[in-house]
Write an enzyme that holds these catalytic residues in place. Structure first.
Site, PDB file in Angstrom:
ATOM      1  N   GLU A 170       0.842  -1.193   0.000  1.00  0.00           N
ATOM      2  CA  GLU A 170       0.000   0.000   0.000  1.00  0.00           C
ATOM      3  C   GLU A 170       0.881   1.247   0.000  1.00  0.00           C
ATOM      4  O   GLU A 170       0.710   2.158  -0.807  1.00  0.00           O
ATOM      5  CB  GLU A 170      -0.897  -0.019   1.241  1.00  0.00           C
ATOM      6  N   HIS A 171       1.832   1.298   0.930  1.00  0.00           N
ATOM      7  CA  HIS A 171       2.775   2.426   1.033  1.00  0.00           C
ATOM      8  C   HIS A 171       4.194   1.909   0.822  1.00  0.00           C
ATOM      9  O   HIS A 171       4.601   0.941   1.474  1.00  0.00           O
ATOM     10  CB  HIS A 171       2.695   3.086   2.410  1.00  0.00           C
TER      11      HIS A 171
END
Length: 449
Positions: A344-345
């Site tokens: 996601e990040h």
């Protein structure tokens, strides 16, 4: 201070693959509740219902009984007694009085930053064209419902990061729905965020009953065309079950942060990024991939020293077990594992971090260099922090204006075009055994002769 290591270290990428790439995704079909919650549900519903079955029942009851079903399930499941499902203007005005000016200013600043970024995105998103008789037009979705997650815990940032792209995209009507506390009160931060984000009406409701209300409409709550926003497992299940009757943005799972580091990385900053990623909840997945054994050792040591200083240290300790520190032979191997993971990040905390960007194929968001903390993206950076999880970055994108627009294909051809295209189309229709299709073309061609 404990001497234990809170996060496991993998000596090679190959050993990490067997663990990190097998990260458990929450099943939305056979998910099992903790035993105490199972017992509570059996006492309430007089039968054993799986979470999936419970969500199906709630959706069916909302379709049948509308507002009464929403109120009933908010009472049964949350202990919230709701008289009206609409948040009044008086309640919104009270929220602005109850919150300090500095806090209001911070929420407004965040809202302006997110809006400005998406306005730039809109200006660079001209996708309409018409050429040789064919093209597309781009139109905003008419009605969007935003799930404003959290009852006691307030997440005003998620409201702004979800609703603002919709507002900038030109959505005609944006509605919000939010859980309440047992008294029926909504956290004031959420009401302030909703006002700044352009949500025109806010309703009270939680979980599956809230999603069902937006999907099918009730006496008070309007039916929408698309539902957006993260939530708990019941929200995700409900979104999955109503998908098709209404659009959804995505199904979100536990948050993930992956840091790529080398021997030049500041271990203090790297450890801070891992600790913050682990703070979300016990299911969060923090991962460090580094080419330096010294960096790996230093980060692990700092985590051990610092963990007890944080209020949510027990949650941090739990979520650290979901991730790990991986020793890679070189940056290419580190990036390869990151692309397989599809975080996601993704935080690139290496020397010459910008040089790595072209190598990244799968990530929700890339945070380049030690001077760009992922937390800035959570709040005031401008990009939406609503991003794909669970490896979905391999095929999906962060929430943006594109999620709230749709493309309509246009065909408007001249006789010369039909004379050229028609005979081939007619032939293919006959090959497929669709004589009426062929006839629709042939009668036009005959009139042109």
């Amino acid at each position: 201070m404990s001497n234990k290591s809170y996060i496991k270290t993998f000596a090679s990428v190959e050993s990490a693959k067997k663990n990190l790439l097998q990260r458990q995704r929450i099943s939305l079909v056979d998910y099992k509740l903790p035993k105490e919650q199972q017992k509570k549900n059996k006492d309430i519903f007089k039968k054993n219902l799986t979470p999936f079955q419970l969500v199906s029942k709630i959706i069916g009851d909302v379709v049948k009984d509308g507002d009464n079903a929403v109120k009933k399930y908010c009472s049964i499941l949350d202990g919230a007694e709701l008289e009206s499902l609409l948040v009044s203007e008086t309640e919104i005005e009270a929220a602005f009085k109850d919150v300090s000016k500095s806090e209001i200013d911070a929420i407004q600043y965040m809202s302006e930053r997110i809006r400005n970024y998406h306005e730039i995105q809109l200006r660079n998103a001209d996708r309409e064209f018409f050429q040789n008789g064919f093209g597309i037009k781009v139109v905003p979705i008419e009605r969007v419902g935003v799930y404003m997650t959290g009852s006691i815990t307030a997440l005003p940032s998620s409201i702004i990061h979800t609703a603002t792209p919709a507002k900038v995209a030109g959505v005609g009507s944006i509605y919000g729905i939010t859980p309440t506390d047992p008294s029926g009160k909504v956290n004031p931060y959420k009401l302030i965020a909703a006002r700044f984000a352009g949500i025109e009406k806010i309703y009270k409701g939680s979980g599956a009953q809230a999603i069902a209300a937006f999907a099918f409409g009730t006496e008070s709550i309007p039916q929408v065309d698309k539902i957006a926003g993260p939530g708990n497992i019941f929200v995700a299940m409900a979104k999955q079950q109503v998908n098709g009757s209404v659009g959804i943005d995505a199904l979100y799972g536990p948050t993930e942060t992956l840091v790529i580091a080398d021997e030049f990385t500041d271990p203090q900053i790297c450890a801070a990024d891992i600790l913050h990623a682990a703070e979300h909840d016990a299911l969060a997945i923090p991962v460090l991939i580094t080419t330096s054994k010294e960096t790996a050792k230093a980060v692990s040591s700092i985590i051990t020293k610092r963990i007890d200083s944080f209020a949510r240290h027990e949650i941090i300790a739990q979520s650290l077990q979901n991730g790990g520190i991986v020793i890679a032979q070189d940056i290419n191997e580190a990036v390869s594992l990151s692309n397989l993971f599809g975080p996601e990040h993704l935080c690139i905390s290496t020397k010459n971090a910008s040089d790595i960007i072209p190598m990244i194929k799968n990530a929700g968001g890339i945070f380049v260099g030690e001077g760009t903390p992922e937390v800035i993206g959570d709040y005031t950076g401008g990009i939406s922090h609503v991003m794909p999880t669970g490896g979905a970055a391999r095929f999906s994108s962060p929430l943006s204006i594109y999620d709230f627009q749709k493309i309509i294909s246009i065909a408007n051809i001249k006789e010369l075009d039909l004379a050229k295209l028609g005979p081939y189309a007619s032939q293919i229709a006959k090959m497929e055994g669709l004589d009426a299709h062929a006839n629709s073309i042939d009668v036009r061609l005959e009139r042109m002769q």
